[in-house]
Design an enzyme around this catalytic site. Structure first.
Site, short mmCIF file in Angstrom:
data_model
loop_
_atom_site.label_atom_id
_atom_site.label_comp_id
_atom_site.label_asym_id
_atom_site.label_seq_id
_atom_site.Cartn_x
_atom_site.Cartn_y
_atom_site.Cartn_z
N GLY A 201 0.49 -0.84 0.00
CA GLY A 201 0.00 0.00 0.00
C GLY A 201 0.78 1.33 0.00
CB THR B 23 4.65 3.38 -1.51
OG1 THR B 23 5.18 2.44 -0.60
CG2 THR B 23 5.65 4.49 -1.75
CB ILE B 24 1.70 8.32 -2.07
CG1 ILE B 24 2.29 9.22 -0.97
CG2 ILE B 24 0.43 7.65 -1.60
CD1 ILE B 24 2.87 10.52 -1.41
CB SER C 47 5.41 4.35 1.91
OG SER C 47 4.86 3.07 2.05
CG MET D 55 3.41 4.46 -6.17
SD MET D 55 2.63 5.96 -5.57
CE MET D 55 1.90 6.60 -7.05
#
Length: 536
Positions: free
Chosen positions: A352, A353-354, A371, A433
């Protein structure tokens, strides 16, 4: 670089050309960054505003309890900053053996004992203090507004939210924060996060001090104790991000830069250093030979990365030894064009990183990633301030070795921003990502742009593969069937996946087109997320 701006791949995106630009995986966050540029702020101001908004708009990937990293061109040179947090003082191998048994090889995947000290807010503070033009409180205003008024849940965020709910709904604070409906949200449903707005206001008022030395730190320590954790106020008070010099590797006349260990960015550099020994452009772009070479180079790089990379003081070899050109040439010779191999680590010892990116017309560019890891991270959410905590502690080992857990030590990290220069001048800030997909995405997209002259948006939209372990790979269904069949005949064990969102990463790209005041940038955003490339 003369790009071919024809895009042969299905996509919902087009390139954006602008002198000031922000690219993120959520439109409201990109607009938050643009608001800072309109106000007279710079790329760093824009990135912090976008990052704060992302914590609200994409909580499935990051939160106020995240870690973060960045590389920026400040107008004269590259600077790196490591915003990953250390283990609490109470974390030892014995601590985990007593709680989880001597056979446990890592800290747990979820729960309070997977949470190392969060570093993202501290990194915002450091970036703003050194480079920001606007008051720190102004940067958080868009995120506060979004958290208080709410926003409508977009498609990809909803899918990731729903997928995580069954596993995390029992973690402390998760249901209250993220399941106010008693379930995951529906697409288009309004989500408000007043607790996080309360935290953001306090962070804004104190320039971040409340998070590490004030009310929020006290709340986090109390929350940890109530749930059996080891975190104390001293663990938070002692945190400082680290300014670092990026590591680099030349590739076809360009220089690729990554954050040095404790992160996995070195894997992308090693893979490119291996590929530099081959004439990739002589092979068909989406053909089996080109893809086979890239896969094998990535596998060789990962073999060493997983064996050697840890907190720098604990590593048995140096990054310079791992990136040594002669060593990478010896690794390149191991590739068999007709056969997939399961490579083991080499010996680089001599004797689940942006993700988001922003750039302004004065030439400042920043590559920024934060993240919670594995989606919502630990699943733990401190209720008073809505602090959704990462699970980066799971990246430690409890067994002897370079990555063994110890008080104050930072774990192996997957999130990596990237930056490209040529002859000492900035060219592109970018990132992809998604766990171990990140160095793979860096390599695959860069090869497309440099070796095959695809535009950043086309390189972003192109089909990807993802190496897992051994001979196992996932591949997107858009990859030509003939290429997949040929790769299988060479021994690659490939599973075609129709789920771009979860398996193949998502990128944001800003490529400098020339004089930034006259020409500006071309900007791309990955169609695998809900994102937006925006500029003016």
């Amino acid at each position: 670089m003369q790009f071919d701006f024809h895009n042969p791949y299905p996509t919902t995106r087009i390139p954006v050309f602008a002198r000031n630009a922000v690219s993120t995986s959520h439109p409201l966050a990109a607009q938050a960054g643009l608001r800072m540029l309109w106000k007279g702020g710079n790329a760093v101001d824009a990135a912090i505003a976008a990052a704060a908004a992302m914590m609200i708009c994409e909580p499935v990937s990051n939160g106020l309890g995240s870690d973060a990293f960045a590389i920026l061109w400040d107008g004269k040179q590259l600077q790196g900053i490591n915003g990953s947090g250390p283990a609490p003082a109470g974390w030892t191998p014995e601590y985990f053996a007593k709680k989880y048994g001597a056979d446990a090889k890592t800290p747990p995947k979820r729960g309070i004992d997977s949470v190392s000290v969060p570093g993202a807010v501290g990194m915002w503070m450091a970036l703003s203090q050194r480079y920001g033009k606007l008051p720190f409180a102004d940067l958080l205003a868009p995120a506060i507004e979004i958290a208080e008024r709410g926003y409508l849940i977009p498609i990809v965020v909803q899918q990731k939210w729903d997928a995580a709910t069954a596993e995390l709904k029992g973690q402390p604070g998760f249901a209250k924060a993220f399941l106010p409906w008693g379930r995951a949200p529906n697409v288009g449903e309004l989500f408000q996060f007043p607790a996080a707005a309360r935290a953001l206001r306090l962070i804004a008022e104190t320039k971040g001090e409340a998070f590490y030395k004030g009310e929020i730190a006290e709340a986090l320590a109390r929350f940890s104790k109530e749930n059996g954790g080891a975190h104390t106020v001293k663990d938070f008070a002692g945190y400082q991000p680290e300014w670092v010099t990026p590591i680099s590797k030349n590739y076809r006349g360009y220089t690729m830069h990554e954050i040095p260990p404790n992160g996995q960015g070195i894997a992308a550099l090693m893979a490119l250093g291996i590929l530099d020994k081959f004439d990739l452009a002589s092979h068909k772009l989406d053909g089996a030979d080109s893809q086979h070479l890239q896969i094998e180079a990535m596998k060789l790089a990962f073999a060493d990365t997983y064996r050697y990379v840890a907190e720098p003081s604990s590593m048995e070899v140096t990054p310079e030894q791992m990136l040594d050109d002669a060593y990478l040439a010896s690794r390149a010779k191991m590739i068999d064009m007709k056969r997939a191999q399961d490579f083991k680590a080499g010996n680089p010892v001599k004797g689940g990183t942006i993700y988001l990116t922003a750039a302004d017309e004065n030439g400042m560019m920043i590559s920024f990633i934060q993240s919670n890891y594995m989606g919502f991270g630990s699943g733990c959410v401190e209720p008073t301030f809505g602090i959704s905590l990462q699970n980066r502690g799971h990246g430690f080992s409890t067994q002897p070795g370079p990555n063994q857990v110890a008080p104050g030590k930072r774990p192996f990290h997957t999130i990596i921003p990237a930056f490209l220069t040529k002859d000492g001048a900035p060219v592109m800030s970018f990132g992809v990502m998604g766990g171990n997909m990140q160095p793979q995405g860096h390599m695959q997209t860069l090869v497309r742009m440099i070796d095959y002259h695809q535009s950043p948006q086309a390189a972003c939209d192109a089909p990807r593969w993802r190496f897992n372990a051994g001979l196992e790979l996932n591949v997107e269904q858009q990859m030509p069937q003939a290429t997949v069949q040929e790769l299988v005949s060479r021994g690659h064990r490939m599973e075609v996946i129709n789920d771009n969102y979860q398996d193949f990463g998502a990128g944001q790209f800003i490529w400098r087109m020339g004089d930034t005041k006259k020409e500006g940038y071309v900007v791309a955003s990955d169609s695998r997320r809900d994102g937006l490339a925006a500029g003016f």
